[in-house]
Write a protein that holds these residues in place. Structure first.
Motif, short mmCIF file in Angstrom:
data_model
loop_
_atom_site.label_atom_id
_atom_site.label_comp_id
_atom_site.label_asym_id
_atom_site.label_seq_id
_atom_site.Cartn_x
_atom_site.Cartn_y
_atom_site.Cartn_z
N LEU A 326 -34.32 -16.81 4.97
CA LEU A 326 -33.62 -15.99 3.99
C LEU A 326 -33.55 -16.68 2.64
CD1 LEU A 326 -30.66 -14.54 6.10
CD2 LEU A 326 -32.40 -13.21 4.92
N GLY A 327 -33.28 -17.97 2.65
CA GLY A 327 -33.21 -18.71 1.39
C GLY A 327 -34.54 -18.73 0.66
N GLU A 328 -35.65 -18.82 1.40
CA GLU A 328 -36.96 -18.86 0.77
C GLU A 328 -37.47 -17.47 0.42
OE1 GLU A 328 -39.44 -20.92 3.47
OE2 GLU A 328 -38.50 -22.89 3.14
N GLY A 329 -37.24 -16.50 1.30
CA GLY A 329 -37.74 -15.16 1.06
C GLY A 329 -36.91 -14.35 0.09
N CYS A 330 -35.63 -14.71 -0.07
CA CYS A 330 -34.73 -14.00 -0.99
C CYS A 330 -34.16 -15.02 -1.98
CB CYS A 330 -33.60 -13.31 -0.22
SG CYS A 330 -34.17 -12.24 1.12
N PRO A 331 -34.95 -15.46 -2.94
CA PRO A 331 -34.50 -16.53 -3.83
C PRO A 331 -33.38 -16.14 -4.78
CG PRO A 331 -36.59 -15.65 -4.59
CD PRO A 331 -36.31 -14.98 -3.29
N GLY A 332 -33.10 -14.84 -4.91
CA GLY A 332 -32.09 -14.40 -5.87
C GLY A 332 -30.73 -14.16 -5.28
N VAL A 333 -30.47 -14.55 -4.03
CA VAL A 333 -29.17 -14.32 -3.41
C VAL A 333 -28.10 -15.10 -4.17
CG1 VAL A 333 -27.80 -14.62 -1.33
CG2 VAL A 333 -30.16 -13.85 -1.15
N GLU A 334 -27.08 -14.38 -4.64
CA GLU A 334 -25.99 -15.00 -5.40
C GLU A 334 -24.68 -15.03 -4.64
OE1 GLU A 334 -25.69 -12.84 -9.02
OE2 GLU A 334 -27.64 -13.54 -9.82
N ARG A 335 -24.49 -14.13 -3.67
CA ARG A 335 -23.25 -14.07 -2.90
C ARG A 335 -23.59 -14.04 -1.42
NH1 ARG A 335 -22.97 -10.88 -7.22
NH2 ARG A 335 -23.77 -9.09 -6.06
N LEU A 336 -22.99 -14.96 -0.67
CA LEU A 336 -23.26 -15.10 0.76
C LEU A 336 -21.94 -15.29 1.49
CD1 LEU A 336 -25.27 -15.45 3.13
CD2 LEU A 336 -25.32 -17.90 2.59
N ALA A 337 -21.76 -14.54 2.58
CA ALA A 337 -20.56 -14.65 3.41
C ALA A 337 -20.99 -14.80 4.86
CB ALA A 337 -19.64 -13.44 3.23
N LEU A 338 -20.45 -15.80 5.54
CA LEU A 338 -20.72 -16.07 6.94
C LEU A 338 -19.38 -16.11 7.67
CD1 LEU A 338 -23.27 -18.98 6.35
CD2 LEU A 338 -23.81 -16.57 6.76
N CYS A 339 -19.11 -15.11 8.49
CA CYS A 339 -17.78 -14.97 9.10
C CYS A 339 -17.90 -14.74 10.60
CB CYS A 339 -17.02 -13.79 8.47
SG CYS A 339 -16.89 -13.85 6.66
N GLY A 340 -17.02 -15.38 11.35
CA GLY A 340 -16.91 -15.15 12.78
C GLY A 340 -18.17 -15.47 13.55
N SER A 341 -18.86 -16.53 13.19
CA SER A 341 -20.10 -16.90 13.86
C SER A 341 -19.88 -18.15 14.70
CB SER A 341 -21.22 -17.14 12.84
OG SER A 341 -22.39 -17.60 13.48
N GLU A 342 -20.52 -18.18 15.87
CA GLU A 342 -20.42 -19.34 16.75
C GLU A 342 -21.52 -20.36 16.51
OE1 GLU A 342 -20.50 -17.74 20.65
OE2 GLU A 342 -18.56 -16.72 20.49
N THR A 343 -22.50 -20.01 15.71
CA THR A 343 -23.65 -20.90 15.50
C THR A 343 -23.71 -21.49 14.09
OG1 THR A 343 -25.05 -19.02 14.90
CG2 THR A 343 -24.99 -19.64 17.21
N ILE A 344 -22.85 -21.05 13.20
CA ILE A 344 -22.87 -21.58 11.84
C ILE A 344 -22.10 -22.91 11.83
CG2 ILE A 344 -22.22 -21.20 9.43
CD1 ILE A 344 -24.45 -19.41 10.37
N SER A 358 -29.98 -20.17 -5.90
CA SER A 358 -29.30 -19.30 -6.87
C SER A 358 -27.90 -18.91 -6.43
CB SER A 358 -30.12 -18.03 -7.10
OG SER A 358 -31.41 -18.33 -7.59
N LEU A 359 -27.42 -19.45 -5.32
CA LEU A 359 -26.13 -19.05 -4.77
C LEU A 359 -24.99 -19.45 -5.71
CD1 LEU A 359 -24.99 -17.74 -2.19
CD2 LEU A 359 -24.57 -20.04 -1.31
N ARG A 360 -24.11 -18.45 -5.98
CA ARG A 360 -22.97 -18.68 -6.86
C ARG A 360 -21.64 -18.58 -6.12
NH1 ARG A 360 -23.81 -18.43 -12.20
NH2 ARG A 360 -21.71 -17.60 -12.56
N LYS A 361 -21.55 -17.73 -5.10
CA LYS A 361 -20.30 -17.56 -4.36
C LYS A 361 -20.60 -17.63 -2.87
CE LYS A 361 -18.14 -14.69 -7.93
NZ LYS A 361 -17.47 -13.41 -8.23
N LEU A 362 -19.81 -18.45 -2.17
CA LEU A 362 -20.00 -18.65 -0.74
C LEU A 362 -18.66 -18.52 -0.03
CD1 LEU A 362 -21.68 -19.52 1.75
CD2 LEU A 362 -21.15 -21.89 1.13
N LEU A 384 -23.61 -23.00 -7.66
CA LEU A 384 -22.40 -22.62 -6.95
C LEU A 384 -21.16 -22.79 -7.83
CD1 LEU A 384 -21.71 -21.64 -4.07
CD2 LEU A 384 -21.15 -24.01 -3.50
N VAL A 385 -20.35 -21.71 -7.94
CA VAL A 385 -19.14 -21.73 -8.77
C VAL A 385 -17.88 -21.43 -7.97
CG1 VAL A 385 -20.38 -21.14 -10.88
CG2 VAL A 385 -19.43 -19.32 -9.45
N LYS A 386 -18.01 -20.84 -6.77
CA LYS A 386 -16.82 -20.50 -6.00
C LYS A 386 -17.11 -20.62 -4.52
CE LYS A 386 -13.13 -17.07 -5.61
NZ LYS A 386 -12.61 -15.77 -6.08
#
Length: 467
Positions: A326-344, A358-362, A384-386
């Motif tokens: 995802l990071g390589e194929g979608c280089p313009g991702v600015e907002r990413l949320a990872l919630c309720g995962s057992e593997t992260i 390009s990630l700004r908010k995580l 990253l800003v937030k």
């Protein structure tokens, strides 16, 4: 004014009516404007002529003729709402809107349970653009009449429409259906009655379906035969599977796709949507911890959706492999949320830090990450800003401080887990910014126990009073 001048004069008399109306428009609440209209007759007249929005308590005693016809001739947006303990307006009040409010553009009905289908048969609002109804008892016959008499209707919102369950699926396509751009459906029984309407809305751009009964696979297949201009699609807790998602894949212009708690959807359906809708910019997937959407579906997004800007993953278990793609194929991702995962974990956060340039908010919530993951974020994601970290037991204040030192001037929100709050290890919330740092007071174990006991007592006392 001179201190010696004792003559009192109303200075607002020098203010033109147009300027006074402009001041009224900048008031913060409707209550303030209502109070201003009671100051004098001039203010009442100016407020009446410049009032374009109005919300009324739609009880049976509502004097519609005097309020709407005489006082608010310029009214364009009207909300009629009632509560459960009162009788709502009868059919005659709704019928009077055709003559009293000819310029009405938006009409919203809430809990008007005593309105029947007959009230809509003679209703004529040719300028109506938006219509919303929630917790009402009329059905498909009323909607047919509304669509037939409103050729400019563009937005239709229907929530908890009880009369739709009793009517047969007889909602037909009218001239207004061809102009509809937004349809919002929520908590409808017998929602398949709306299938002809969806199939006939040729200019439909936004569709929201939340907790609606019916076979939505068949409905989406029939709708997407002619409706190909969808831009926003939100499906939540409705019966839809990979068959329906394959129909959605026909909408090449889709930009926003939300798939929330639909257990019949799998990797195959998500990958099909990604292959057909390559212009996706915002994607939200809530797998409901069913493990039916994972690396295969996310890899499909990575290979086809290069313009992706926002990605929210809830209840999924992706691995470092799919996150890296995802990071390589979608280089313009600015907002990413990872919630309720057992593997992260820390390894996956390290991949995020290295690949998402390009990630700004995580946002990371309820994942098994630790201070090592915070260290990886400190060394990666240059834009990253937030950062938000919530309910992650392995993250301590030391990890947050390390991230703060290596990311000066970045905003960071952090919440400890409930167990750590009971033991009073550290603060409950930490916000780091350019100018200040707010740290909640540390609670000792004894103070925390006393506070919880007091809160429990208050909750029990309130319940007894209501009982």
């Amino acid at each position: 004014m001179d201190s010696g001048n004792t003559e009192k004069r109303d200075l607002t008399l020098d203010l033109p009516d147009d300027c006074l109306a402009l001041v009224f428009h900048h008031l913060s609440s409707t209550a303030d404007r209502n109070r201003c209209s009671l100051v004098c007759r001039r203010w009442l007249a100016v407020d009446s002529l410049s009032r374009y929005r109005l919300s009324l308590r739609a009880t049976a005693s509502l004097p519609a003729s005097s309020l709407l016809g005489c006082r608010f001739p310029s009214l364009s947006r009207l909300t009629l709402r009632c509560d459960r303990s009162s009788l709502s307006i009868p059919d005659g009040v709704l019928l009077s809107l055709s003559s009293l409010c000819p310029n009405l553009v938006a009409l919203r009905l809430k809990a008007c349970r005593h309105l029947s289908d007959d009230a809509f048969h003679s209703l004529a609002l040719p300028r109506l653009v938006e219509f919303s109804a929630s917790s009402c008892n009329f059905g498909a016959s009323a909607l047919n009449s509304l669509l037939a008499s409103s050729p400019n209707l563009e937005s239709l919102s229907i929530k908890r429409l009880r009369g739709l369950a009793a009517d047969p699926p007889s909602l037909h396509v009218s001239a207004a259906a061809s102009r509809l751009r937004r349809i919002h459906l929520k908590e409808l029984f017998n929602a398949q009655a709306l299938a002809p309407l969806l199939a006939g809305s040729l200019q439909l751009e936004s569709l929201t379906v939340v907790r609606c009964s019916g076979d939505w696979d068949q409905i989406l297949e029939d709708a997407t035969v002619k409706v190909r201009g969808l831009v926003h699609l939100h499906i939540e807790r409705s019966h839809v599977g990979d068959r329906g998602l394959s129909a959605v894949a026909r909408c090449a212009s889709l930009e926003s796709f939300n798939l929330i708690k639909t257990p019949d959807c799998t990797d195959s359906g998500v990958a099909g949507v990604a292959a057909g809708c390559r212009g996706l910019r915002r994607v939200r997937l809530d797998g409901w911890r069913m493990n039916r959407i994972g690396d295969v579906g996310l890899t499909g997004l990575a290979k086809n959706c290069r313009n992706l800007k926002e990605l929210v993953l809830v209840g999924l278990n992706p691995t470092a492999s799919s996150l890296g793609e995802l990071g390589e194929g979608c280089p313009g991702v600015e907002r990413l949320a990872l919630c309720g995962s057992e593997t992260i974990g820390d390894g996956e956060l390290a991949v995020v830090a290295a690949k998402f340039r390009s990630l700004r908010k995580l946002c990371v919530k309820g994942c098994p990450v630790s201070d090592d993951g915070m260290g990886a974020l400190a060394r990666g994601c240059p834009e990253l800003v937030k950062v938000k970290v919530k309910k992650c037991r392995g993250v301590s204040v030391e990890g947050v401080e390390f991230l703060k030192q290596h990311r000066p001037g970045k905003a960071l929100e952090f919440e400890l887990d409930e167990e750590e709050e009971v033991h009073g290890k550290d603060n409950l919330e930490l916000v780091v910014g350019n100018e200040r740092t707010n740290v909640a007071a540390t609670l000792s174990p004894s103070k925390s126990i006393v506070l919880r006991a007091r809160m429990s007592f208050l909750v029990i006392a309130g319940s007894i009073r209501r009982w």
